[in-house]
Design a protein around this motif. Structure first.
Motif, PDB file in Angstrom:
ATOM      1  N   VAL A   6     -47.958  33.526  -0.257  1.00 51.06           N
ATOM      2  CA  VAL A   6     -48.369  34.308  -1.421  1.00 51.06           C
ATOM      3  C   VAL A   6     -49.311  35.401  -0.934  1.00 51.06           C
ATOM      4  O   VAL A   6     -50.450  35.136  -0.567  1.00 51.06           O
ATOM      5  N   GLU A   7     -48.802  36.612  -0.878  1.00 49.47           N
ATOM      6  CA  GLU A   7     -49.572  37.731  -0.309  1.00 49.47           C
ATOM      7  C   GLU A   7     -49.063  39.004  -0.938  1.00 49.47           C
ATOM      8  O   GLU A   7     -47.861  39.282  -0.913  1.00 49.47           O
ATOM      9  N   ASP A   8     -49.957  39.821  -1.525  1.00 53.39           N
ATOM     10  CA  ASP A   8     -49.497  41.002  -2.253  1.00 53.39           C
ATOM     11  C   ASP A   8     -49.259  42.191  -1.332  1.00 53.39           C
ATOM     12  O   ASP A   8     -48.500  43.087  -1.662  1.00 53.39           O
ATOM     13  N   GLU A   9     -49.938  42.202  -0.164  1.00 48.58           N
ATOM     14  CA  GLU A   9     -49.762  43.335   0.742  1.00 48.58           C
ATOM     15  C   GLU A   9     -48.408  43.155   1.440  1.00 48.58           C
ATOM     16  O   GLU A   9     -48.226  42.230   2.221  1.00 48.58           O
ATOM     17  N   LYS A  10     -47.457  44.093   1.154  1.00 50.23           N
ATOM     18  CA  LYS A  10     -46.064  43.892   1.563  1.00 50.23           C
ATOM     19  C   LYS A  10     -45.900  43.739   3.079  1.00 50.23           C
ATOM     20  O   LYS A  10     -45.199  42.861   3.554  1.00 50.23           O
ATOM     21  N   LYS A  11     -46.589  44.643   3.834  1.00 52.86           N
ATOM     22  CA  LYS A  11     -46.420  44.603   5.287  1.00 52.86           C
ATOM     23  C   LYS A  11     -46.931  43.285   5.857  1.00 52.86           C
ATOM     24  O   LYS A  11     -46.292  42.677   6.716  1.00 52.86           O
ATOM     25  N   THR A  12     -48.113  42.877   5.379  1.00 48.22           N
ATOM     26  CA  THR A  12     -48.678  41.630   5.871  1.00 48.22           C
ATOM     27  C   THR A  12     -47.740  40.475   5.564  1.00 48.22           C
ATOM     28  O   THR A  12     -47.431  39.649   6.426  1.00 48.22           O
ATOM     29  N   ALA A  13     -47.255  40.431   4.325  1.00 44.96           N
ATOM     30  CA  ALA A  13     -46.340  39.360   3.927  1.00 44.96           C
ATOM     31  C   ALA A  13     -45.109  39.358   4.824  1.00 44.96           C
ATOM     32  O   ALA A  13     -44.632  38.305   5.240  1.00 44.96           O
ATOM     33  N   SER A  14     -44.650  40.559   5.159  1.00 47.67           N
ATOM     34  CA  SER A  14     -43.418  40.650   5.953  1.00 47.67           C
ATOM     35  C   SER A  14     -43.613  40.102   7.365  1.00 47.67           C
ATOM     36  O   SER A  14     -42.782  39.353   7.870  1.00 47.67           O
ATOM     37  N   PHE A  15     -44.736  40.461   8.045  1.00 47.76           N
ATOM     38  CA  PHE A  15     -44.847  39.919   9.403  1.00 47.76           C
ATOM     39  C   PHE A  15     -45.243  38.449   9.418  1.00 47.76           C
ATOM     40  O   PHE A  15     -44.909  37.720  10.346  1.00 47.76           O
ATOM     41  N   ILE A  16     -45.912  37.986   8.365  1.00 49.67           N
ATOM     42  CA  ILE A  16     -46.189  36.542   8.296  1.00 49.67           C
ATOM     43  C   ILE A  16     -44.851  35.800   8.171  1.00 49.67           C
ATOM     44  O   ILE A  16     -44.607  34.807   8.847  1.00 49.67           O
ATOM     45  N   ARG A  17     -43.965  36.361   7.331  1.00 49.58           N
ATOM     46  CA  ARG A  17     -42.671  35.705   7.145  1.00 49.58           C
ATOM     47  C   ARG A  17     -41.903  35.645   8.459  1.00 49.58           C
ATOM     48  O   ARG A  17     -41.412  34.599   8.864  1.00 49.58           O
ATOM     49  N   LYS A  18     -41.880  36.801   9.160  1.00 48.38           N
ATOM     50  CA  LYS A  18     -41.151  36.847  10.429  1.00 48.38           C
ATOM     51  C   LYS A  18     -41.723  35.831  11.411  1.00 48.38           C
ATOM     52  O   LYS A  18     -40.982  35.111  12.078  1.00 48.38           O
ATOM     53  N   ALA A  19     -43.054  35.806  11.515  1.00 50.53           N
ATOM     54  CA  ALA A  19     -43.682  34.922  12.496  1.00 50.53           C
ATOM     55  C   ALA A  19     -43.362  33.466  12.193  1.00 50.53           C
ATOM     56  O   ALA A  19     -43.010  32.696  13.085  1.00 50.53           O
ATOM     57  N   LEU A  20     -43.476  33.102  10.906  1.00 52.08           N
ATOM     58  CA  LEU A  20     -43.228  31.700  10.557  1.00 52.08           C
ATOM     59  C   LEU A  20     -41.752  31.348  10.725  1.00 52.08           C
ATOM     60  O   LEU A  20     -41.419  30.250  11.134  1.00 52.08           O
ATOM     61  N   GLN A  21     -40.888  32.333  10.418  1.00 55.66           N
ATOM     62  CA  GLN A  21     -39.461  32.075  10.601  1.00 55.66           C
ATOM     63  C   GLN A  21     -39.136  31.836  12.074  1.00 55.66           C
ATOM     64  O   GLN A  21     -38.386  30.939  12.417  1.00 55.66           O
ATOM     65  N   SER A  22     -39.771  32.632  12.943  1.00 56.75           N
ATOM     66  CA  SER A  22     -39.472  32.453  14.367  1.00 56.75           C
ATOM     67  C   SER A  22     -40.059  31.133  14.888  1.00 56.75           C
ATOM     68  O   SER A  22     -39.687  30.675  15.954  1.00 56.75           O
ATOM     69  N   GLU A  23     -40.963  30.526  14.108  1.00 54.64           N
ATOM     70  CA  GLU A  23     -41.479  29.212  14.480  1.00 54.64           C
ATOM     71  C   GLU A  23     -40.599  28.107  13.898  1.00 54.64           C
ATOM     72  O   GLU A  23     -40.930  26.928  14.002  1.00 54.64           O
ATOM     73  N   GLY A  24     -39.541  28.514  13.227  1.00 57.28           N
ATOM     74  CA  GLY A  24     -38.617  27.535  12.700  1.00 57.28           C
ATOM     75  C   GLY A  24     -38.873  27.101  11.258  1.00 57.28           C
ATOM     76  O   GLY A  24     -38.301  26.116  10.793  1.00 57.28           O
ATOM     77  N   PHE A  25     -39.720  27.827  10.548  1.00 57.62           N
ATOM     78  CA  PHE A  25     -39.968  27.489   9.143  1.00 57.62           C
ATOM     79  C   PHE A  25     -39.024  28.278   8.242  1.00 57.62           C
ATOM     80  O   PHE A  25     -38.639  29.398   8.577  1.00 57.62           O
ATOM     81  N   ALA A  26     -38.669  27.693   7.119  1.00 58.40           N
ATOM     82  CA  ALA A  26     -37.999  28.462   6.074  1.00 58.40           C
ATOM     83  C   ALA A  26     -39.104  29.035   5.209  1.00 58.40           C
ATOM     84  O   ALA A  26     -40.045  28.323   4.855  1.00 58.40           O
ATOM     85  N   VAL A  27     -39.041  30.339   4.909  1.00 59.35           N
ATOM     86  CA  VAL A  27     -40.177  30.980   4.242  1.00 59.35           C
ATOM     87  C   VAL A  27     -39.780  31.638   2.925  1.00 59.35           C
ATOM     88  O   VAL A  27     -38.791  32.377   2.866  1.00 59.35           O
ATOM     89  N   ASP A  28     -40.551  31.375   1.881  1.00 60.61           N
ATOM     90  CA  ASP A  28     -40.408  32.112   0.620  1.00 60.61           C
ATOM     91  C   ASP A  28     -41.647  32.962   0.451  1.00 60.61           C
ATOM     92  O   ASP A  28     -42.750  32.514   0.749  1.00 60.61           O
ATOM     93  N   VAL A  29     -41.443  34.196  -0.048  1.00 62.08           N
ATOM     94  CA  VAL A  29     -42.594  35.077  -0.232  1.00 62.08           C
ATOM     95  C   VAL A  29     -42.763  35.395  -1.705  1.00 62.08           C
ATOM     96  O   VAL A  29     -41.797  35.572  -2.436  1.00 62.08           O
ATOM     97  N   CYS A  30     -44.009  35.467  -2.114  1.00 60.72           N
ATOM     98  CA  CYS A  30     -44.325  35.781  -3.499  1.00 60.72           C
ATOM     99  C   CYS A  30     -45.494  36.763  -3.479  1.00 60.72           C
ATOM    100  O   CYS A  30     -46.445  36.580  -2.733  1.00 60.72           O
ATOM    101  N   HIS A  31     -45.377  37.866  -4.282  1.00 65.80           N
ATOM    102  CA  HIS A  31     -46.393  38.918  -4.183  1.00 65.80           C
ATOM    103  C   HIS A  31     -47.427  38.887  -5.288  1.00 65.80           C
ATOM    104  O   HIS A  31     -48.260  39.771  -5.370  1.00 65.80           O
TER     105      HIS A  31
END
Lengths: 223, 348
Positions: A6-31
């Motif tokens: 849950v992060e409103d800043e789009k860029k931040t949310a996007s790289f958090i998602r990428k990082a967690l995905q590359s760690e093998g997590f399934a990620v949902d984002v909410c702004h």
């Protein structure tokens, strides 16, 4: 493993998602705070990364609401304000961990991983990795049958690293757990201790167990 | 010379002059009368006696009276000066006491009060600015370092690109530390930080810190000694006190020279805990000494390239921590010999 970010800043949310995905997590984002409100009850998450400043409901009141409705999903709070008071406030509200912005992405991933493993940590009194063993009761360390002398601080450091073997330990996490510092002192204290520990447990042995992840921290693993 | 002394002297001068003129005139008058009746001349003695017995005591009394009057008239200025001397950046909102009788001094007090109110406003504005600026910097910093880290995860990066990205990440982390330090100080200035006060055994913290300092100092061959460590308990915030001790130790290591030494001491003195760290580094020049607690102040840039790695806020943060514990911090330096930072904290 599924994580909600849950992060409103789009860029931040996007790289958090990428990082967690590359760690093998399934990620949902909410702004948005209001949208995030009912998300944990609709989907069972293994962890939630939650920014405090959000449009709509803010992070702290979200955690309070979730805890009131008996939802115990581990929450990692992110905040740009980063003060001690806020950290305590966040943990009091029911969050499980707190990370001030700006943070190292590797550390965020390490903390999320630690949260999802909570409770399943190795509780055995003897920690082992390859031919290295550490008895947490007698405080004795051995490598390849040889005894290694450790100071109290070195023991605590090795214990923490071994308990998180295979996972990244960010500098700030080490400072928190081993030194009980809640601030980044801006010194190379951790690096110097790691160097000494390395001389004791790694210098005369093969394979090397204590590895540096530049810009992020350290990890203990066999390869 | 104070206004009071100066005015009293003028006043005495004028009195003396008029006494002399009166004496001269009466002498002349008596002389003329005497010439007319042609009697033996003793008028000079008369006049001298008159001056001695009446003139001089009268002048002395008038000077004393004049001094007393001046003192009375100027007393409100003295009071006002004393009150104004007590003004500092923390009590700008407290106005100076006004007499309310509308005289010159009352008007002056009013002007001073308006001035300090304006000062307070500027201070607040600067403080808010720093607070907002450090806050606003955090989002772009998070994005930048996050994206750099994401970039580093890319396996196809060439060694050169990887080195560039890593170096950028190092600098971003340094920037983040500076921003953190600024936020902390801006919050402290605005009174937004609270300490978690509890009895803390200071000797334990010092001993822990001593062990860490030994490790930190090893790389540069600096010897560390704990000369005294009396068991002492203070009412404080353990985290902040640890931060304080580490800051001071870290400075003592950074600003030391190869093969130098550091001496730490914790003792009791006049009901306070006294902690000192001395180092044998090049020291601080007397001109730079009063400024070492200033934010981002670096003494002689030629001396401490290595120390420039820090965020330049360490001693300012140390000073805030000490002040928040109602203590005192000071630094003394004999260049090229010994530099000592001393912290005094009240014992609980």
């Amino acid at each position: 493993m599924r994580v909600l970010v849950v992060e409103d800043e789009k860029k931040t949310a996007s790289f958090i998602r990428k990082a967690l995905q590359s760690e093998g997590f399934a990620v949902d984002v909410c702004h948005n705070g209001d949208e995030a409100m009912s998300a944990p009850s609709a989907t069972p998450y293994d962890a939630i990364v939650l920014d405090i400043m959000l449009p709509g409901r803010d992070g702290l009141s979200l955690v309070r609401q979730w805890r009131q409705s008996r939802n115990a999903t581990p929450v990692l709070l992110l905040s740009a304000r980063g003060s001690v008071g806020e950290r305590i406030e966040g943990l009091d509200a029911g969050a499980d961990d707190y990370l001030p912005k700006p943070f190292a992405l590797a550390e965020l991933a390490a903390r999320v991983r630690a949260l999802t493993r909570r409770g399943s940590d190795n509780k055995s009194p003897v920690l082992r990795l390859a031919d290295l063993s550490l008895d947490t009761v007698t405080r004795q360390a051995h490598r390849a049958g040889r005894e290694i002398e450790l100071t109290t601080r070195e023991f605590r450091l090795l214990e923490f690293l071994l308990r998180s073997a295979g996972r990244l330990c960010a500098r700030t996490m080490i400072l928190e757990k081993v030194w009980d510092y809640d601030f980044d002192p801006g010194t190379n204290l951790v690096d110097v201790y790691i160097k000494r520990l390395r001389e004791k447990i790694d210098a005369d042995f093969h394979p090397k167990l204590l590895h540096t992840v530049r810009g992020a921290g350290y990890v203990m693993r066999e390869t | 010379m104070t206004i009071r002394t100066r005015m009293t002297l003028w006043y005495a001068g004028v009195l003396l002059l008029s006494a002399l003129i009166i004496a001269g005139l009466s002498f002349k008058e008596l002389r003329e009368r005497h010439d007319n009746i042609e009697e033996p001349d003793d008028s000079l003695q008369d006049v001298i006696a008159l001056i001695c017995w009446i003139g001089i005591p009268a002048v002395i009394l008038s000077i004393g009276g004049g001094w007393w009057l001046m003192r009375r008239a100027l007393a409100p200025i003295t009071t006002l000066t004393r009150a104004a001397e007590g003004i500092n950046e923390r009590n700008l909102t407290q106005p100076l006491p006004r007499s309310g009788n509308g005289d010159e001094l009352d008007r002056l007090t009013q002007v001073l009060n308006t001035m300090t109110a304006r000062l307070h406003e500027s201070f607040t504005r600067i403080r808010d600015f720093t607070l907002h600026a450090s806050h606003e910097l955090k989002t772009p910093l998070t994005v930048l370092s996050g994206e750099t880290e994401t970039e580093l995860r890319d396996e196809s990066l060439s060694p050169r690109e990887r080195e560039h990205a890593l170096s950028r990440l190092d600098e971003l982390q340094r920037l983040a530390r500076i921003v953190d330090g600024l936020t902390l100080l801006a919050k402290a200035d605005a009174g937004l930080l609270t300490l978690n006060l509890a009895p803390v055994s200071l000797d334990e913290l010092v001993r822990e810190n001593f062990a860490d300092t030994q490790i930190l100092a090893q790389a540069s061959g600096v010897r560390v000694e704990l000369a005294a460590c009396e068991p002492l308990s203070v009412k404080g915030d353990a985290h902040r006190l640890r931060q304080l001790l580490l800051n001071l130790a870290d400075n003592a290591v950074k600003y030391n020279q190869q093969g130098g030494s550091i001496t730490m001491k914790l003792s009791r003195s006049n009901g306070s805990a006294l902690f000192s760290v001395s180092n044998t580094g090049p020291g601080v020049s007397p001109t730079a000494l009063p400024r070492v607690f200033d934010r981002f102040f670096r003494g002689d840039p030629a001396h401490n390239n290595e120390a420039a790695d820090g965020c330049g806020l360490g001693l300012s943060i140390a000073q805030w921590i000490v002040a928040a514990h109602h203590g005192e911090i000071k630094i003394e330096s004999l260049p090229a010999k010994l530099t000592t930072v001393t912290v005094r904290l009240p014992i609980c």
